[in-house]
Design a protein around this motif. Structure first.
Motif, PDB file in Angstrom:
ATOM      1  N   UNK A 230       0.776  -0.889   0.039  1.00 36.47           N
ATOM      2  CA  UNK A 230      -0.102   0.276   0.236  1.00 36.47           C
ATOM      3  C   UNK A 230       0.885   0.817   0.339  1.00 36.47           C
ATOM      4  N   UNK A 231       1.918   1.353   1.037  1.00 41.17           N
ATOM      5  CA  UNK A 231       2.534   2.262   1.002  1.00 41.17           C
ATOM      6  C   UNK A 231       3.915   2.432  -0.517  1.00 41.17           C
ATOM      7  N   UNK A 232       4.369   1.378  -1.442  1.00 39.81           N
ATOM      8  CA  UNK A 232       4.505   1.530  -2.546  1.00 39.81           C
ATOM      9  C   UNK A 232       3.482   1.942  -3.226  1.00 39.81           C
ATOM     10  N   UNK A 233       2.058   1.553  -3.349  1.00 41.50           N
ATOM     11  CA  UNK A 233       1.349   1.592  -4.329  1.00 41.50           C
ATOM     12  C   UNK A 233       1.181   4.055  -4.020  1.00 41.50           C
ATOM     13  N   UNK A 234       0.993   4.265  -2.936  1.00 37.28           N
ATOM     14  CA  UNK A 234       1.005   5.499  -3.181  1.00 37.28           C
ATOM     15  C   UNK A 234       1.566   6.044  -3.209  1.00 37.28           C
TER      16      UNK A 234
END
Length: 948
Positions: free
Chosen positions: A73-77
């Motif tokens: 999720x951090x990567x996607x954001x």
């Protein structure tokens, strides 16, 4: 104080989220630490209950998946992540694989079998778990197999480890690596979230992405006075606030750090060091997980085991394959669990017995562990067998009388219950009429009893692999072996198929001194030679010569001339396949007085073994070498009672029969019949030899015509025993005379008949052969036949009579029983046909396994039950026709034996049977006509008794 109950299981060490990490040790420090652990560990029999590893692994799988989703999720954001987090998400598949392996492979009996620790750290957990905990901690999750071996040996030098504990090393390493991955990834996610919080606060303080401008600390973080920021939060905030003025926030962080004894620079360095260490540890975890899959744990265990080192001092032990060595070690484990002796002491006792052995067999350590010397070793160590072992021992000691007694008793009881319940109590028939019906029902019920008893006994008695030599360099000269395919050359196509079969066998079994041959005859004829015979022979010779030119001198052709057989009224190969192999044995031992007229290829020297295969049998890769390894093992070599030429084989085996598995046919060649019936299992001695009943209970198997035999021993055992023109089914008889064994862990592959007509033709031929053995069951030739051999032949007669009596019992019941009892009576007969195959399929409902989805298992179980039910109902529907075929086979045989003395060797090849079964509808009507007689009898009963 409350007693410890399962609901009060200790959660230690799972309630601690700190990494399993301690100061890293050198090899010498690890060895000293292992010895110190050994001195401090105390094992107890009744340990404190703890949360199981499987429960913890389920938790770990859930947490690891949640952590992975959080990082992604951090990567996607678009948020930055640490290098350790990158290692985690890039290799999550490897971590997930280890979780699945542990959940699949960790046995539920893990806690029960291994020694467990008493009071102290990791109390209640297996000792090996604590040993591996220390190893993982002091190596920073880095696996070095050689270093691990030295560490384990250092511990073992002070406190001997059990073999089961050594086997548990790898699974414990997996568990602990997964545990560390969970703890480290949880820390990574928490640190990442703290840095995101710091970024959000910095953005507010610096007025980034807001129209209101920079905020004060109190505005951005109202609870700042009561907040204790974490290290990642503080360092990230300091780094961000260097971008602009936010003095109050900077002073706040400086004050927090000062309270912790850190200046800002030291705090930054400390956090960077933590991130670097986290990256290194995550890298070590991933690399160790990969290395776990690359290590040969079987070889590793043997390198560290003190028991293995002791066994290797015994002559011949190291020449065996791993499975055999592990069988010996497993037996030592079992002996240690049932006695007051440790494994090393038992091993030394066994090797000492071997040193004092009187002959080659007794000098082999396996004789005292897995063979007839085992009871003596058990007595010497005061072994206490379990209840199950005592039952197994009683069954095996009872021998053939005990087994046959159980069959007879079960058959009588079930028949009595069915007859009394239906004919006497329900239908009200007289005792004499009920007795008649009961006598007719005996043989059908016996089929059910034999099948169920066989299933129960094979589940009760564990199947151990037969000892085997490993033959790493291939088959040596002293064990030179000939793989031979006895066949007939009837057409150019048949010659081509034979040559292709030899080439295929060679390509998968080019393992030392193994040679490949076809032993051929021409088809039966009305003259010694027919036009075209010589051309077929020359084609076969040229084909063998071509194979030798391509692959070297590894192929041979043995061809026989026809001889006149007055009984058959034709010119044919002497005694068909039996005579072919008998004469081949004589040729291989130097005899020239045979009917072989053509030998193509170079005979390299004396042969010791022959592997005989049917024309449609396939020899999988290295199977020949493995069969030789089995046959050449000292515990399996045949031994005669004396030097008397008529002496019996009293131990070992002259013939070994491998497991026979149905091949996967090409789609265009298969049929519904083949798909349904090719997976059937049982103790049928002719079809697919998958059951181990006779081998496990009586230490002797049945020969079904495909296997390896010792040339000299077989020739001696059979000398003068089988007269000419008397035996068609010679395989079982040869196995009975010479003592055959069953090899459950080596297989050959064979085609299953593609049609019912071919199947029935084969069964008809086998039944004729079985009834031709009557002189060996009841006549003067029975003298040299063992009780087991007699039972095997008698059991074949029973099986051929069962469908006949099943049909007769239904027809007679139709004339004697009223409506409802008649339906029940037919149902009983049907149950004897359907249930033997259906019950094992129904039992699979109880065998739900871990590692597979429930839906896939339910579908598989449904398919198994559907197939078993379909096969059972088809068998019952065809029962009348099968009974007619058996009547024909039995009647033909008895007439030929007692009156005509003709056609006792009548035989049709599988290929010819297959060609003849491809007739039209009229042909099938004629072929199935015999099965119409019982239904016609039922119609007559309905006409005569309209009130049924």
């Amino acid at each position: 104080m409350h007693p410890i109950t399962p609901s009060r299981r200790s959660r230690a060490p799972w309630d601690d989220d700190n990494l399993i990490r301690a100061p890293r040790f050198s090899d010498e420090q690890l060895a000293r630490h292992a010895r110190a652990l050994s001195d401090s560990h105390v094992t107890i029999e009744r340990a404190r209950p703890v949360v199981s590893l499987l429960t913890r692994m389920r938790e770990n799988q859930r947490i690891l998946t949640a952590n992975y989703d959080a990082v992604m999720e951090m990567v996607d954001e678009g948020e930055p992540i640490s290098p350790a987090a990158e290692w985690f998400i890039d290799n999550f598949h490897a971590i997930e694989k280890q979780v699945q392996l542990v959940r699949r492979d960790l046995p539920r009996s893990y806690f029960k079998l291994l020694p467990k620790l008493g009071p102290g750290f990791l109390e209640g957990h297996p000792r090996m778990f604590a040993i591996m905990w220390a190893y993982v901690a002091h190596t920073d999750s880095s696996l070095d197999p050689d270093q691990l071996a030295r560490y384990i040996q250092a511990y073992d030098s002070r406190s001997p480890l059990e073999l089961g504990e050594l086997w548990a090393v790898a699974i414990n390493m997996r568990v602990l690596l997964v545990e560390n991955a969970r703890r480290l990834s949880t820390g990574i996610v928490a640190a990442g979230r703290e840095r995101l919080r710091a970024d959000a606060l910095a953005d507010s303080l610096l007025g980034i992405e807001t129209d209101a401008g920079p905020a004060t600390l109190a505005e951005a973080l109202p609870e700042w006075r009561t907040t204790t920021p974490s290290g990642p939060f503080a360092v990230q905030l300091l780094r961000r606030l260097a971008e602009g003025p936010a003095r109050e926030a900077v002073e706040w962080i400086h004050g927090i750090l000062a309270d912790r004894g850190l200046d800002p620079e030291a705090a930054v360095q400390r956090e960077l060091a933590k991130q670097s260490q986290a990256t290194l540890t995550m890298r070590n975890i991933v690399m160790s997980m990969r290395k776990l899959d690359d290590v040969d744990w079987e070889a590793w265990l043997e390198s560290v085991s003190a028991v293995e080192a002791e066994l290797r001092r015994s002559p011949g032990y190291s020449d065996q394959d791993f499975t055999t060595r592990n069988l010996y070690r497993s037996r030592i484990e079992r002996l240690a669990r049932g006695s007051d002796q440790d494994e090393l002491t038992i091993t030394r006792r066994a090797t000492r017995f071997a040193q004092e052995g009187m002959d080659e067999v007794g000098q082999h350590v396996g004789y005292w562990l897995v063979d007839r010397g085992a009871p003596l070793l058990e007595d010497a160590i005061a072994y206490r067998p379990s209840l199950r072992e005592r039952v197994i021992s009683a069954v095996q000691r009872s021998g053939v009388p005990g087994y046959v007694g159980l069959v007879v008793f079960g058959t009588l009881i079930l028949t009595l219950l069915a007859t009394w319940g239906i004919a006497t109590a329900w239908a009200g028939l007289s005792p004499w009429v009920s007795l008649l019906l009961g006598l007719l029902l005996l043989l059908p019920v016996s089929n059910f009893v034999v099948a169920r008893l066989g299933t129960r006994l094979t589940r009760l008695i564990p199947t151990d692999p037969m000892p085997e030599l490993r033959l790493d360099n291939g088959v040596p000269e002293e064990h030179r072996t000939l793989v031979v395919v006895p066949t007939m050359i009837t057409s150019p196509g048949a010659v081509k198929e034979t040559l292709e079969s030899l080439e295929t066998h060679f390509l998968g079994n080019d393992n030392g001194e193994v040679y490949f041959a076809a032993a051929t005859d021409w088809a039966d004829a009305d003259a010694p030679e027919r036009p075209g015979d010589r051309e077929l022979l020359e084609e076969a010779r040229a084909g063998v010569a071509g194979l030798n030119d391509t692959y070297g001198e590894r192929f041979l052709l043995f061809h026989r001339r026809r001889v006149w057989n007055a009984s058959e009224g034709v010119w044919m190969g002497w005694e068909r396949k039996r005579g072919k192999l008998e004469e081949l044995n004589r040729v291989l031992t130097g005899d020239t007085d045979t009917t072989f007229t053509t030998i193509e290829g170079h005979l390299p020297g004396p042969f010791r073994y022959v592997i005989t295969l049917d024309a449609d049998t396939r020899l999988p890769r290295t199977t020949a070498k493995r069969l030789v390894g089995k046959m050449a093992h000292p515990l399996n070599a045949p031994h005669f009672a004396s030097d008397d030429p008529k002496a019996e084989v009293i131990r070992g085996y002259t013939i070994l029969q491998p497991r026979v598995t149905a091949s996967l046919p090409a789609e265009e060649e298969t049929s519904s019949f083949q798909m349904l019936y090719s997976t059937r299992q049982g103790i049928d001695p002719y079809t697919f030899a998958v059951a181990d009943l006779y081998q496990d209970v009586f230490d002797e198997g049945s020969f079904a015509g495909k296997g390896i035999y010792d040339i000299a021993a077989l020739s001696r055992a059979l000398a003068g025993e089988i007269p000419e023109n008397a035996v068609l089914s010679h395989d079982l008889l040869e196995g009975n005379y010479s003592r055959s064994g069953y090899v459950s862990d080596v297989e050959v592959v064979e085609e299953h008949p593609t049609s019912y007509a071919v199947h029935l033709s084969r069964t008809h031929r086998w039944t004729r052969g079985d009834w031709q053995l009557l002189p060996w069951i009841f006549g003067k030739r029975r003298a040299r036949m063992s009780g087991l051999g007699t039972w095997k032949m008698l059991d074949n007669l029973r099986r051929s009579l069962a469908p006949i009596f099943g049909v007769i019992s239904i027809v007679v019941g139709a004339f004697l029983l009223p409506g409802a009892p008649l339906g029940a009576w037919v149902g009983v007969v049907a149950a004897t046909v359907v249930l033997p195959g259906l019950i094992p399929a129904l039992r699979s409902v109880l065998g739900i396994r871990r590692g597979f989805t429930l839906s896939s298992q339910v579908r598989a179980i449904g398919r198994d039950i559907s197939q078993a039910l379909t096969v059972g109902l088809l068998d019952f529907a065809l029962l009348a026709h099968e009974a007619a075929a058996m009547v024909d086979a039995i009647a033909r045989t008895l007439w030929r034996m007692a009156v005509s003395r003709k056609h006792l060797l009548e035989w049709t090849t599988a290929a010819a049977a297959g060609r003849s079964a491809k007739g039209g509808l009229a042909w099938f009507y004629r072929r199935m006509a015999g099965g119409l007689l019982p239904p016609l009898a039922l119609v007559v009963a309905l006409i005569l008794r309209p009130g049924i």
